[in-house]
Design a protein around this motif. Structure first.
Motif, PDB file in Angstrom:
ATOM      1  N   ASP A   4     -13.172   0.828   1.599  1.00  0.00           N
ATOM      2  CA  ASP A   4     -14.406   1.390   1.078  1.00  0.00           C
ATOM      3  C   ASP A   4     -14.616   2.858   1.413  1.00  0.00           C
ATOM      4  OD1 ASP A   4     -16.178  -1.684   1.649  1.00  0.00           O
ATOM      5  OD2 ASP A   4     -15.254  -0.930  -0.169  1.00  0.00           O
ATOM      6  N   TYR A   5     -14.282   3.287   2.627  1.00  0.00           N
ATOM      7  CA  TYR A   5     -14.668   4.621   3.057  1.00  0.00           C
ATOM      8  C   TYR A   5     -13.509   5.383   3.698  1.00  0.00           C
ATOM      9  CZ  TYR A   5     -19.336   2.819   2.305  1.00  0.00           C
ATOM     10  OH  TYR A   5     -20.453   2.279   1.736  1.00  0.00           O
ATOM     11  N   ALA A  20     -13.837   5.908  -0.954  1.00  0.00           N
ATOM     12  CA  ALA A  20     -12.489   6.287  -1.411  1.00  0.00           C
ATOM     13  C   ALA A  20     -11.658   5.017  -1.566  1.00  0.00           C
ATOM     14  CB  ALA A  20     -11.841   7.249  -0.419  1.00  0.00           C
ATOM     15  N   ARG A  21     -11.925   4.276  -2.599  1.00  0.00           N
ATOM     16  CA  ARG A  21     -11.242   3.002  -2.803  1.00  0.00           C
ATOM     17  C   ARG A  21      -9.812   3.224  -3.292  1.00  0.00           C
ATOM     18  NH1 ARG A  21     -14.376  -1.270  -2.395  1.00  0.00           N
ATOM     19  NH2 ARG A  21     -13.188  -2.569  -3.823  1.00  0.00           N
ATOM     20  N   PHE A  22      -8.969   2.241  -3.012  1.00  0.00           N
ATOM     21  CA  PHE A  22      -7.597   2.277  -3.509  1.00  0.00           C
ATOM     22  C   PHE A  22      -7.252   0.905  -4.067  1.00  0.00           C
ATOM     23  CE2 PHE A  22      -7.232   1.049   0.938  1.00  0.00           C
ATOM     24  CZ  PHE A  22      -6.311   0.024   0.919  1.00  0.00           C
ATOM     25  N   GLY A  40       7.504 -12.574   5.140  1.00  0.00           N
ATOM     26  CA  GLY A  40       7.627 -11.226   4.611  1.00  0.00           C
ATOM     27  C   GLY A  40       6.450 -10.862   3.732  1.00  0.00           C
ATOM     28  N   GLU A  41       6.209  -9.574   3.624  1.00  0.00           N
ATOM     29  CA  GLU A  41       5.161  -9.041   2.755  1.00  0.00           C
ATOM     30  C   GLU A  41       5.618  -7.692   2.224  1.00  0.00           C
ATOM     31  OE1 GLU A  41       1.401  -8.583   4.707  1.00  0.00           O
ATOM     32  OE2 GLU A  41       1.354 -10.667   5.386  1.00  0.00           O
ATOM     33  N   ALA A  42       5.143  -7.362   1.051  1.00  0.00           N
ATOM     34  CA  ALA A  42       5.349  -6.026   0.501  1.00  0.00           C
ATOM     35  C   ALA A  42       4.103  -5.672  -0.302  1.00  0.00           C
ATOM     36  CB  ALA A  42       6.586  -5.969  -0.384  1.00  0.00           C
ATOM     37  N   ALA A  43       3.690  -4.419  -0.205  1.00  0.00           N
ATOM     38  CA  ALA A  43       2.490  -3.986  -0.919  1.00  0.00           C
ATOM     39  C   ALA A  43       2.672  -2.555  -1.411  1.00  0.00           C
ATOM     40  CB  ALA A  43       1.268  -4.063  -0.011  1.00  0.00           C
ATOM     41  N   TRP A  44       2.196  -2.319  -2.617  1.00  0.00           N
ATOM     42  CA  TRP A  44       2.148  -0.983  -3.186  1.00  0.00           C
ATOM     43  C   TRP A  44       0.679  -0.606  -3.265  1.00  0.00           C
ATOM     44  CZ3 TRP A  44       2.117   0.172  -9.012  1.00  0.00           C
ATOM     45  CH2 TRP A  44       2.074   1.546  -9.228  1.00  0.00           C
ATOM     46  N   LYS A  45       0.303   0.442  -2.533  1.00  0.00           N
ATOM     47  CA  LYS A  45      -1.077   0.902  -2.478  1.00  0.00           C
ATOM     48  C   LYS A  45      -1.188   2.183  -3.283  1.00  0.00           C
ATOM     49  CE  LYS A  45      -1.612  -1.123   2.069  1.00  0.00           C
ATOM     50  NZ  LYS A  45      -1.813  -0.868   3.497  1.00  0.00           N
ATOM     51  N   GLN A  46      -2.076   2.181  -4.265  1.00  0.00           N
ATOM     52  CA  GLN A  46      -2.260   3.339  -5.140  1.00  0.00           C
ATOM     53  C   GLN A  46      -3.514   4.101  -4.736  1.00  0.00           C
ATOM     54  OE1 GLN A  46      -2.134   0.476  -8.415  1.00  0.00           O
ATOM     55  NE2 GLN A  46      -0.874   1.998  -9.480  1.00  0.00           N
ATOM     56  N   ASP A  47      -3.403   5.421  -4.677  1.00  0.00           N
ATOM     57  CA  ASP A  47      -4.517   6.301  -4.322  1.00  0.00           C
ATOM     58  C   ASP A  47      -5.087   5.993  -2.944  1.00  0.00           C
ATOM     59  OD1 ASP A  47      -4.353   7.697  -6.724  1.00  0.00           O
ATOM     60  OD2 ASP A  47      -5.661   6.263  -7.747  1.00  0.00           O
ATOM     61  N   LYS A  59      -5.119  11.918  -1.688  1.00  0.00           N
ATOM     62  CA  LYS A  59      -4.714  10.568  -2.067  1.00  0.00           C
ATOM     63  C   LYS A  59      -3.235  10.539  -2.403  1.00  0.00           C
ATOM     64  CE  LYS A  59      -9.205   8.937  -3.446  1.00  0.00           C
ATOM     65  NZ  LYS A  59      -9.928   8.106  -4.385  1.00  0.00           N
ATOM     66  N   ARG A  60      -2.570   9.538  -1.890  1.00  0.00           N
ATOM     67  CA  ARG A  60      -1.147   9.338  -2.143  1.00  0.00           C
ATOM     68  C   ARG A  60      -0.907   7.837  -2.326  1.00  0.00           C
ATOM     69  NH1 ARG A  60      -1.563  14.170  -2.222  1.00  0.00           N
ATOM     70  NH2 ARG A  60      -0.305  15.703  -1.132  1.00  0.00           N
ATOM     71  N   ASP A  61       0.187   7.507  -2.972  1.00  0.00           N
ATOM     72  CA  ASP A  61       0.628   6.117  -3.043  1.00  0.00           C
ATOM     73  C   ASP A  61       1.443   5.808  -1.794  1.00  0.00           C
ATOM     74  OD1 ASP A  61      -0.552   6.084  -5.503  1.00  0.00           O
ATOM     75  OD2 ASP A  61       1.311   5.918  -6.642  1.00  0.00           O
ATOM     76  N   ALA A  62       1.419   4.556  -1.376  1.00  0.00           N
ATOM     77  CA  ALA A  62       2.190   4.139  -0.213  1.00  0.00           C
ATOM     78  C   ALA A  62       2.791   2.762  -0.478  1.00  0.00           C
ATOM     79  CB  ALA A  62       1.316   4.100   1.043  1.00  0.00           C
ATOM     80  N   VAL A  63       3.950   2.528   0.117  1.00  0.00           N
ATOM     81  CA  VAL A  63       4.608   1.233   0.042  1.00  0.00           C
ATOM     82  C   VAL A  63       4.732   0.713   1.468  1.00  0.00           C
ATOM     83  CG1 VAL A  63       6.692  -0.008  -0.610  1.00  0.00           C
ATOM     84  CG2 VAL A  63       5.872   1.873  -2.033  1.00  0.00           C
TER      85      VAL A  63
END
Length: 182
Positions: A4-5, A20-22, A40-47, A59-63
């Motif tokens: 949220d923030y 600042a939601r992503f 195992g887990e994998a996540a693609w986070k946008q913004d 803001k950046r993308d992260a894996v």
């Protein structure tokens, strides 16, 4: 995950929380075989919001990726190894709150004794960059259904000023806990 923030500094020097939601897409799995569990887990986070050195938001993308293996040697002894990696896409020196790539490794041992009333857990976290270690000893003893005693030791260690544990490097802790439920 606080989705949220994010913190940013205003022109007058005050720090405020900004919405600042992503977005996040990912998957997880668990696979049990013999005396092992593979997770195992994998996540693609946008913004995903990050801070600059001036405490502004970029803001950046992260894996993010996680892989863990747990081995239950007996009914009272468990070993586990877990690895975590985060990669920030389009990383530049402007992103001050996170490195381009960061890795963590957790090794833990859990032993139950005295008819499972005494629980002893030893853990060691290792993080990169910064070559930091966080060693933890946690114990609990269930005296009866209402009374539990605990003893914990936390020992952070790093020599790198840029490491995440640098600010707490001198905060070794010993704690004795008594929990009574009524």
């Amino acid at each position: 995950v606080d989705n949220d923030y994010a913190l940013s500094m205003n022109e007058d020097g005050t720090v405020t929380r900004e919405r600042a939601r992503f977005s996040m897409n990912g998957f997880s799995f668990n696979y049990a075989f013999s005396d092992f569990v593979l997770r195992g887990e994998a996540a693609w986070k946008q913004d995903l919001p990050f801070n600059t050195a001036e405490l502004q938001i970029v803001k950046r993308d992260a894996v993010d990726a996680y892989l863990g293996l747990e081995y239950q040697a007996s009914a009272t002894l468990t070993w586990s190894v877990e690895a975590i990696n985060q990669h920030v896409s389009d990383w530049t020196g402007e992103v001050a709150s996170a490195p381009r790539d960061s890795q963590s490794l957790l090794v833990s041992l859990t032993k139950l004794l005295m008819h499972e009333d005494l629980n002893i857990q030893v853990m060691n976290f290792y993080t990169q960059p910064g070559n930091s270690n966080l060693a933890i000893l946690q114990t609990t003893y269930d005296w009866n259904d209402n009374l539990r005693f605990g003893f914990n030791v936390v020992y952070p260690y790093t020599r790198d000023e840029k490491a995440g544990l640098w600010n707490v490097r001198d905060q070794k802790q010993v704690a004795f806990k008594v929990q009574y439920q009524f």
